[in-house]
Design a protein around this motif. Sequence first.
Motif, mmCIF file in Angstrom:
data_model
loop_
_atom_site.group_PDB
_atom_site.id
_atom_site.type_symbol
_atom_site.label_atom_id
_atom_site.label_comp_id
_atom_site.label_asym_id
_atom_site.label_seq_id
_atom_site.Cartn_x
_atom_site.Cartn_y
_atom_site.Cartn_z
ATOM 1 N N LYS A 1 0.733 -1.262 0.012
ATOM 2 C CA LYS A 1 0.085 0.108 0.149
ATOM 3 C C LYS A 1 0.747 1.179 0.010
ATOM 4 O O LYS A 1 0.441 2.425 -0.480
ATOM 5 N N SER A 2 1.955 1.246 0.744
ATOM 6 C CA SER A 2 2.754 2.235 0.669
ATOM 7 C C SER A 2 4.380 1.693 0.848
ATOM 8 O O SER A 2 4.478 0.771 1.112
ATOM 9 N N ALA A 3 5.103 2.543 -0.031
ATOM 10 C CA ALA A 3 6.531 2.583 -0.150
ATOM 11 C C ALA A 3 7.293 3.584 -0.102
ATOM 12 O O ALA A 3 7.283 4.470 -0.870
ATOM 13 N N LEU B 1 8.932 -5.370 -6.837
ATOM 14 C CA LEU B 1 8.526 -5.851 -5.662
ATOM 15 C C LEU B 1 7.349 -4.765 -5.062
ATOM 16 O O LEU B 1 6.352 -4.995 -4.640
ATOM 17 N N VAL B 2 7.852 -3.553 -5.016
ATOM 18 C CA VAL B 2 6.844 -2.464 -4.514
ATOM 19 C C VAL B 2 6.111 -1.602 -5.353
ATOM 20 O O VAL B 2 5.321 -1.060 -5.347
ATOM 21 N N GLN B 3 6.396 -2.149 -6.760
ATOM 22 C CA GLN B 3 5.651 -1.544 -7.957
ATOM 23 C C GLN B 3 5.815 0.044 -7.964
ATOM 24 O O GLN B 3 4.670 0.876 -8.160
ATOM 25 N N ARG B 4 6.776 0.639 -7.724
ATOM 26 C CA ARG B 4 7.522 1.696 -8.107
ATOM 27 C C ARG B 4 8.603 1.832 -9.300
ATOM 28 O O ARG B 4 9.098 0.855 -9.091
ATOM 29 N N LYS B 5 8.214 2.771 -10.317
ATOM 30 C CA LYS B 5 9.415 2.673 -11.289
ATOM 31 C C LYS B 5 10.582 2.806 -10.652
ATOM 32 O O LYS B 5 11.597 2.203 -11.297
ATOM 33 N N SER B 6 10.901 3.938 -9.605
ATOM 34 C CA SER B 6 12.449 3.990 -9.491
ATOM 35 C C SER B 6 12.434 4.433 -7.869
ATOM 36 O O SER B 6 12.992 5.528 -7.794
ATOM 37 N N LEU B 7 11.994 3.642 -7.109
ATOM 38 C CA LEU B 7 11.998 3.739 -5.728
ATOM 39 C C LEU B 7 13.716 3.589 -5.317
ATOM 40 O O LEU B 7 14.271 4.438 -4.854
ATOM 41 N N ALA B 8 14.145 2.433 -5.818
ATOM 42 C CA ALA B 8 15.562 2.110 -5.913
ATOM 43 C C ALA B 8 16.205 2.559 -7.056
ATOM 44 O O ALA B 8 15.725 2.054 -8.079
ATOM 45 N N ASN C 1 20.464 1.941 2.066
ATOM 46 C CA ASN C 1 19.336 2.676 1.978
ATOM 47 C C ASN C 1 17.886 2.137 2.674
ATOM 48 O O ASN C 1 17.785 0.913 2.319
ATOM 49 N N HIS C 2 17.504 2.672 3.585
ATOM 50 C CA HIS C 2 16.046 2.097 4.190
ATOM 51 C C HIS C 2 14.765 2.602 3.452
ATOM 52 O O HIS C 2 14.505 3.750 3.262
ATOM 53 N N PHE C 3 14.009 1.859 3.258
ATOM 54 C CA PHE C 3 12.603 2.096 2.837
ATOM 55 C C PHE C 3 11.703 1.379 3.748
ATOM 56 O O PHE C 3 12.074 0.208 4.286
ATOM 57 N N VAL C 4 10.432 1.992 3.852
ATOM 58 C CA VAL C 4 9.477 1.424 4.936
ATOM 59 C C VAL C 4 8.445 1.119 3.940
ATOM 60 O O VAL C 4 7.875 2.096 3.344
#
Length: 201
Positions: free
Chosen positions: A4-6, A43-50, A63-66
Amino acid sequence: MEVKSAEFVMSNSAVDKCPNQPLPEYAFIGRSNVGKSSLINMLVQRKSLAKTSGRPGKTQLINHFVINKNWFLVDLPGYGYARVSKKSKKTFQKFITEYFEKRKQLVLAFVLVDIRHEPQPIDLEFMAYLGNQQIPFHIIFTKADKLKPKACLLAVEKYREKMLEFWEEMPQHFVTSSAHSTGREELLQYIAQLNEDFHQD
Ligand code: GDP
């Protein structure tokens, strides 16, 4: 698990500066170019989170993501990049080993390996290090779309044979493709289960 959120939390190079909320944490690590950023984004379905760094080996940070505000996904620097100097290799080793040895809420590490490649000494050494430190890890095979399904099975079998030279059993493993979202549900489901166990303890 539905993502739901990343959110990006922070980057740093010292384990004692990592976020201190007591959330279960999963570290993703592997050789540069193994497909780690692509896998995290898939995994998180974001184009460029990482971010896929222009020059691998340059961004050497933790690098931490919640995710869903209840677990940390940690993107660790890629190792084995030939162009980094000896000195930065040492610095790298120090903060990565400190991270693994001190990070209490780390549930497990996912070691990524490219399914097309024979077992590489650097990966085997890294897994031996984790084993010696009693840090649980699983293997994630990446880029499965680059091989036919049968060849994927064969590659995993070969990997198992190699692992059995050093280990009593093949670690738990996942076959993934970021291009086709293969393995996404399985991996997220697995993490969801571990999160439940973590919160029950
Ligand atoms: P990182 O350095 O480990 O973060 O690797 P990247 O995620 O930047 O990926 C390295 C290269 O492999 C890029 O060119 C990606 O497009 C490619 N790649 C990553 N994952 C996959 C995959 O699942 N399938 C295919 N075909 N290519 C991939």
